[in-house]
Design an enzyme around this catalytic site. Structure first.
Site, PDB file in Angstrom:
ATOM      1  N   GLY A 170      44.137  50.708  66.948  1.00  0.00           N
ATOM      2  CA  GLY A 170      43.532  49.279  67.351  1.00  0.00           C
ATOM      3  C   GLY A 170      44.754  49.018  68.755  1.00  0.00           C
ATOM      4  O   GLY A 170      43.849  48.293  69.138  1.00  0.00           O
ATOM      5  N   GLU A 200      41.786  43.801  62.732  1.00  0.00           N
ATOM      6  CA  GLU A 200      42.459  43.590  61.344  1.00  0.00           C
ATOM      7  C   GLU A 200      42.887  45.494  61.081  1.00  0.00           C
ATOM      8  O   GLU A 200      42.234  46.163  61.088  1.00  0.00           O
ATOM      9  CB  GLU A 200      41.170  43.586  60.510  1.00  0.00           C
ATOM     10  CG  GLU A 200      40.562  42.249  61.003  1.00  0.00           C
ATOM     11  CD  GLU A 200      41.956  41.036  60.223  1.00  0.00           C
ATOM     12  OE1 GLU A 200      42.330  41.634  59.482  1.00  0.00           O
ATOM     13  OE2 GLU A 200      41.320  39.783  61.073  1.00  0.00           O
ATOM     14  N   GLU A 203      51.047  54.171  55.533  1.00  0.00           N
ATOM     15  CA  GLU A 203      49.677  53.589  54.730  1.00  0.00           C
ATOM     16  C   GLU A 203      49.322  54.757  54.435  1.00  0.00           C
ATOM     17  O   GLU A 203      49.135  55.782  55.415  1.00  0.00           O
ATOM     18  CB  GLU A 203      49.257  52.722  55.437  1.00  0.00           C
ATOM     19  CG  GLU A 203      47.476  52.530  55.017  1.00  0.00           C
ATOM     20  CD  GLU A 203      46.861  51.912  56.236  1.00  0.00           C
ATOM     21  OE1 GLU A 203      46.916  52.205  57.608  1.00  0.00           O
ATOM     22  OE2 GLU A 203      46.422  50.396  55.534  1.00  0.00           O
ATOM     23  N   CYS A 260      43.138  47.825  52.892  1.00  0.00           N
ATOM     24  CA  CYS A 260      44.335  47.687  54.066  1.00  0.00           C
ATOM     25  C   CYS A 260      44.772  46.807  52.599  1.00  0.00           C
ATOM     26  O   CYS A 260      46.383  47.127  53.548  1.00  0.00           O
ATOM     27  CB  CYS A 260      44.063  46.687  54.977  1.00  0.00           C
ATOM     28  SG  CYS A 260      42.295  45.668  54.255  1.00  0.00           S
ATOM     29  N   LYS A 278      29.459  49.739  65.478  1.00  0.00           N
ATOM     30  CA  LYS A 278      29.497  50.777  65.474  1.00  0.00           C
ATOM     31  C   LYS A 278      30.672  50.801  64.076  1.00  0.00           C
ATOM     32  O   LYS A 278      32.181  50.592  63.929  1.00  0.00           O
ATOM     33  CB  LYS A 278      30.736  50.642  67.149  1.00  0.00           C
ATOM     34  CG  LYS A 278      30.684  52.205  67.148  1.00  0.00           C
ATOM     35  CD  LYS A 278      31.588  52.834  66.232  1.00  0.00           C
ATOM     36  CE  LYS A 278      32.395  54.013  65.842  1.00  0.00           C
ATOM     37  NZ  LYS A 278      32.431  54.904  64.636  1.00  0.00           N
TER      38      LYS A 278
END
Ligand code: NAP
Length: 506
Positions: free
Chosen positions: A248, A265, A400, A299, A190
């Protein structure tokens, strides 16, 4: 940003009007049954392709047929060298289309062409490496402790769900597809809804290379529809996810309920640390590359900069001059260092963080605006931005941003540095710039991060495991043993004598 036709200078301009994409449902190429949407080139707002997203029904069908293919296609039971031969052909198929794939990836998310070529090479290398891992994987005889021989062997799991973000599509997808297939599994991918092109091309290459029909599906579509069902479906035995920490965490909850293996991740806010004996030329170049390559949409971006207070002023002068001199522009150009951000919405989010940082007392040293001229006003461009004057606990030093925004902070000594660097919910990566290998060793061991670069940054090897601690994730990808993440371990005991077990004898 308006939707227009592609600029004639785009090498793919002639192909674009014909681009109407099918999705891949367990080897069947067909129109998705979800909503129609367009994949937009963030450099100018033109349409790269149109497609119908996968629906929940497409997803369920792909998973059921993948399960069937896993059981019946012979892929899971093929000899390792037979599977490896096919995976080598996938690697060659990627290399044969290197330039086309790199150009399409450029259109997918606006990364400069030099970067997308490197990502394509990395995807080919990943298939090649996992072919070798598959062919050389050894089961073990374990030490004998009785009248039985004991072994540890590995079995494929079944259907693997691979969910990827938009920032490095072909590399992220290869990192999941290659080990999943090498281990003998079927894989349902996906990709991020806004970057559907690369995973579909990889599925075609797998098909042509001889991966049996049904073993690969690619379902572009919404995370809330396709991703959600993929995670929850009982026939999916493992999810390998790359994306944000919020998503996540949600996946981890479902995985706990299903007792499903999961690799996550996730995000980062990586410290990059310049000590007072650093080689300044290298450190300036490394810090610039670490945060501003990929427009900071990475990331592992080194987004928190710590500089020893003794050289802070000189270092910042050089860094800011370097940031202002970066070539921000057309991803088609070989000279471009930073392309646009991925979308209008994402740029608005980055701008929001900068506004917040300045409201909190930050001082803008570079950037903080949308570059214009040379057509950039049509795209989602944002200038390399450097902010100082904030404390490490303030929100834009902790959250982030996933864009070209660097926060700079001075430090006093090693204790102060480590306390600040480790003060984060994230622990994905870190960088150290120093000429003293003993200090580098001490700090590298003490900093909490899945990957530490010393006098370099953002370098990768498929042979070296990658992953994060804490809110940056669970599990590892890559490395020779990365294939084992996609296999179940099984212990075998072989009775070796003719004497019945004590009960039977009684
Ligand atoms: P995201 O919003 O978490 O999306 C990642 C993928 O998950 C997309 O395909 C998304 O679908 C899908 N998704 C969304 N909701 C879902 C759900 N409920 N169930 C299952 N799947 C769902 O992340 P992003 O904004 O695309 O990517 C940026 C993030 O990825 C950053 O935090 C970055 O640090 C992280 N990242 C981590 C690594 C690493 O290796 N650690 C590498 C690259 C990126 P849609 O297409 O619908 O959004």
């Amino acid at each position: 940003m308006s939707t227009t036709t592609a600029s004639p200078s785009d090498p793919l301009a002639a192909e674009l009007p014909r681009r109407d994409l099918d999705i891949c449902v367990a080897g069947q190429w067909r129109r998705g049954r979800g909503d129609r949407y367009a994949s937009i080139y963030p450099a100018d707002g033109s349409i790269s392709a149109e497609l119908n997203a996968a629906s929940a029904d497409d997803t369920a069908e792909a998973i059921e047929r993948a399960h069937q293919a896993f059981r019946t296609s012979g892929w899971a039971s093929a000899k390792p060298h037979e599977r490896a031969r096919v995976l080598h052909r996938v690697a060659e198929g990627i290399r044969a289309r290197r330039e086309v794939l790199a150009q399409w990836q450029r259109r997918d998310n606006g990364k400069p062409i030099a970067e997308t070529r490197a990502l394509v090479d990395s995807a080919a290398g990943t298939f090649q490496f996992m072919a070798a891992a598959c062919e050389t994987l050894e089961d073990q005889l374990t030490p004998q402790r009785g009248a039985h021989l004991t072994m540890s062997v590995h079995e494929p799991m079944g259907v693997i769900g691979a969910i990827t973000p938009w920032n490095s599509p072909i590399a992220s997808e290869a990192q999941k597809m290659a080990p999943a297939l090498a281990a003998g599994n079927a894989v349902v991918v996906k990709p991020a809804e806004i970057t559907p092109l690369m995973a579909l091309e990889l599925a075609r290459i797998c098909d042509e290379a001889g991966v049996p029909k049904g073993m690969v599906s690619v379902l572009p579509g919404k995370g809330s529809v396709v991703g959600d069902l993929l995670v929850k479906h009982p026939l999916v035995k493992r999810i390998s996810f790359t994306g944000g920490t919020t998503t996540g965490r949600r996946i981890a909850h479902v995985a706990a309920d299903k007792m499903m293996s999961v690799a996550l991740e996730l995000g980062g806010k990586s410290p990059t640390m310049v000590l007072d004996d650093a080689d300044l030329d290298h450190a300036v170049a490394g810090v610039l590359y670490g945060i501003f390559s990929s427009s900071g949409e990475s990331c592992i971006a080194g987004s928190r900069l710590f500089v020893h207070k003794r050289l802070y002023a000189e270092f910042m002068d050089r860094l800011v001059a370097g940031a202002k001199a970066l070539r921000v522009g057309d991803p088609v150009s070989e000279r471009t260092q930073m392309g646009p951000l991925v979308s209008v919405a994402h740029r608005a989010s980055v701008e929001g963080y900068v506004t917040r940082g300045l409201a909190d007392g930050g001082r803008l040293l570079a950037g903080g605006f949308r570059p214009e001229g040379e057509g950039r006003e049509r795209g989602c461009y944002y200038a390399p931005t450097v902010i100082e004057g904030l404390a490490n606990h303030q929100s834009i030093c902790q959250e982030e941003i996933f864009g070209p925004v660097l926060v700079a902070l001075p430090f006093d000594d090693e204790d102060d540095l480590l306390a600040q660097a480790n003060h984060s919910v994230y622990a994905l990566a870190a960088g150290i710039w120093t000429r003293d290998y003993k200090r580098a060793w001490r700090i590298a061991r003490a900093v909490q991060a899945g990957t530490v670069w010393i006098n370099t940054y953002k370098q990768f090897s498929i042979a070296t495991p990658f992953g994060g601690w804490r809110d940056s994730g669970l599990g590892r990808e890559k490395g020779r043993l990365g294939i084992l993440e996609y296999m179940e371990q099984k212990s075998l005991y072989w009775g070796l004598n003719d004497t019945p077990l004590p009960w039977a004898a009684a």
